[in-house]
Structure formats: C-alpha cells, structure tokens
Design an enzyme around this catalytic site. Structure first.
Site, PDB file in Angstrom:
ATOM      1  N   LYS A  17       0.817  -1.222   0.000  1.00 12.02           N
ATOM      2  CA  LYS A  17       0.000   0.000   0.000  1.00 12.02           C
ATOM      3  C   LYS A  17       0.851   1.272   0.000  1.00 12.02           C
ATOM      4  O   LYS A  17       0.493   2.265  -0.638  1.00 12.02           O
ATOM      5  CB  LYS A  17      -0.944   0.009   1.206  1.00 12.02           C
ATOM      6  CG  LYS A  17      -2.031  -1.057   1.143  1.00 12.02           C
ATOM      7  CD  LYS A  17      -2.974  -0.941   2.329  1.00 12.02           C
ATOM      8  CE  LYS A  17      -4.045  -2.014   2.288  1.00 12.02           C
ATOM      9  NZ  LYS A  17      -5.021  -1.860   3.391  1.00 12.02           N
TER      10      LYS A  17
ATOM     11  N   ASP B 155     -10.106   2.494   3.078  1.00 15.00           N
ATOM     12  CA  ASP B 155     -10.276   1.751   4.329  1.00 15.00           C
ATOM     13  C   ASP B 155     -11.061   2.571   5.345  1.00 15.00           C
ATOM     14  O   ASP B 155     -11.958   2.065   6.028  1.00 15.00           O
ATOM     15  CB  ASP B 155      -8.923   1.354   4.909  1.00 15.00           C
ATOM     16  CG  ASP B 155      -8.240   0.247   4.114  1.00 15.00           C
ATOM     17  OD1 ASP B 155      -8.958  -0.555   3.483  1.00 15.00           O
ATOM     18  OD2 ASP B 155      -7.000   0.190   4.116  1.00 15.00           O
TER      19      ASP B 155
END
Length: 280
Positions: free
Chosen positions: A68, A104
């Site tokens: 990420k 997220d």
C-alpha cells in the site's frame, strides 16, 4: 466490439482475499462485462508492476499488504485520505495517469453509518486499540467525523506515537497500561489488533470503565462476533461487527473501474458469510 474491463486484488499473498467474491457479485448483479481476479505481486516486482498497470491488462486494482505504501508513492494523484495516510488501497488509470485512493477509512465509516445510524451525532473522545495500517485509517476516519481526542493504545507505545506524530495533537498515544484511564470518556471503542481473530489469543480487557453509551466495533470479522463485541453487547453497549468495513471499502473502487456505484446489501453479506462458514 466491447472490451472487458479488468480489475484485481494485488499484493503478496492474495490467495485468501474475498475481494473477488465481492466484486464478482456486483458485476453479476449489474450485468457488467467485467472481470475481477487475483494477481500476486512479489515485493521485488511491486514498483515495476504498479508503474505500468496497463501492461498487466488492468483498468485498476486493489492493493493489499505489503504494497500500500509503495503504490501510493508511485501515484501521479492521490485522494486526501491516501495523502494523509501515505498508503493507497485502490488504484485506477485516468488518461495514462496512475491515481490512488485509500478507502479503508471510508469503509469503516460506511459500516458504522449502516450498523449504528447516528453514531457520530455527538462526537467526543475515541479509543483505538492497535497501531498498524488499519488503525491509521480508522484514526483518519474518526477525525474526519469530529472525534477528538483519539487515544491510540498499543503494546508498543512508540508505534502509537508514530501515528500521533503523523496526525497531530488531536491524537494521543498510550501504552497498553493506560487503557483503563482512557476508556472512561470514550464515545467509541475500536479494536484494530488481530487479538480475538480465529486462531489468535483473545483480546482480554476490562470494560467496566467504559460508558454504557459507547459504541464498540472490531476490525476483526472472523469470527463475526469477537469476544470484545460479545462482552460489550452483554453489558448493553451498541456493537457493530467488522464485516461491513470489508464490504463498504470496496464500493468506491468498483465505481471507478466499472462505472456503477454498487450498494452493500443483505445478499452480498450472506454470500461472504457463507464463504466464511465454508472456510471455518
């Protein structure tokens, strides 16, 4: 002739990801000519892969651990959440530019908005257990809804301090021994550690100081009701399980890649629950 749009979950490993089930459900529901698969990307190949998504035949992709941060660093444009976290979990191509987002935190907010409507009507102090990537996203989400201070409690206080240093004075770091002193004013308690997950030790904390009005939620969704949620529910606290965070974080990526904004419905939840049962 139409060209099938392709997206995928990428990372190392990706074999256990349930993202293909989620996106496959939406593709079928909306009758879209698209495909969503799994593409394992070894760490040594990550930079080359994300620099040229088109070479892999992808319209875009999700990014999971451990890529990420490197994915975010390679993007030509990042949304505010990915910029704030230095991590991207959703990538897409726009006129040849690599764009990135971090959904997220939005998944966390969408889950609570659905599971506990009005949970953020009177924001105040929040307590987040753990200091990993999920904690960082959830701290961002809580701050975006006006929750302050956000107390980050972690067994290694230095990791909690790194999150506080990143987000500023509205975030306060603590070692695990201080948990009892910060629970008393919490409007929201969030577990982002792996404790309580199937195969891991239980999260053993004393909730006696937690206000009865506090909302308790867990990023863990295997099992669906963790020991923390069970204990909180038994004492009358509102609880929300972690499965919805997984489902809601997928919405924005699907819309980017396939042009339709999907909804998280009971049939999708049932599909994932059935898969969890098969895997148990």
């Amino acid at each position: 002739m139409t060209t099938t749009r392709r997206a995928a979950i990428t990372g190392w490993p990706v074999a256990q990801s349930r993202s293909p089930l989620i996106h496959g459900y939406w593709l079928r529901k909306h009758g879209i000519d698209g495909d969503y698969g799994r593409v394992p990307v070894a760490p040594e190949d990550a930079e080359t892969f994300y620099r040229d998504l088109a070479a892999a035949g992808l319209t875009g992709c999700n990014v999971t651990v451990p890529h990420k941060e490197i994915a975010a660093s390679l993007c030509d444009w990042l949304d505010p959440a990915a910029t704030a976290m230095g991590a991207a979990n959703t990538l897409w191509l726009d006129g040849g530019r690599l764009c990135g987002a971090n959904t997220d935190g939005l998944g966390f907010l969408g889950n609570l908005d659905e599971g506990a409507p009005g949970w953020d009507a009177d924001p105040g102090p929040a307590v987040v257990l753990g200091a990993g990537g999920a904690a960082r996203a959830i701290v961002w989400a809580l701050l975006s809804r006006g929750f302050t201070p956000v107390h980050v409690v972690n067994r290694t206080e230095d990791k909690a301090r790194a999150i506080a240093d990143h987000f500023g004075t509205d975030v306060v770091p603590h070692g695990w021994d201080k948990l009892g002193t910060v629970l008393g004013q919490a409007r929201v308690l969030v577990n982002t550690t792996s404790l309580g997950m199937t195969g891991k030790p239980e999260l053993d904390i004393d909730l006696s100081g937690l206000p009865a009005t506090a909302l308790v939620t867990d990023a863990v969704y295997v099992p669906l009701e963790t020991g923390l949620l069970r204990a909180a529910r038994a004492r009358g606290n509102r609880t929300v399980d972690g499965l919805g965070m997984l489902l809601h974080q997928a919405v924005n990526g699907f819309e980017r890649w396939f042009g339709v904004r999907p909804t998280v419905d009971e049939d999708l939840r049932a599909l994932i629950l059935a898969d969890l049962d098969r895997s148990a």
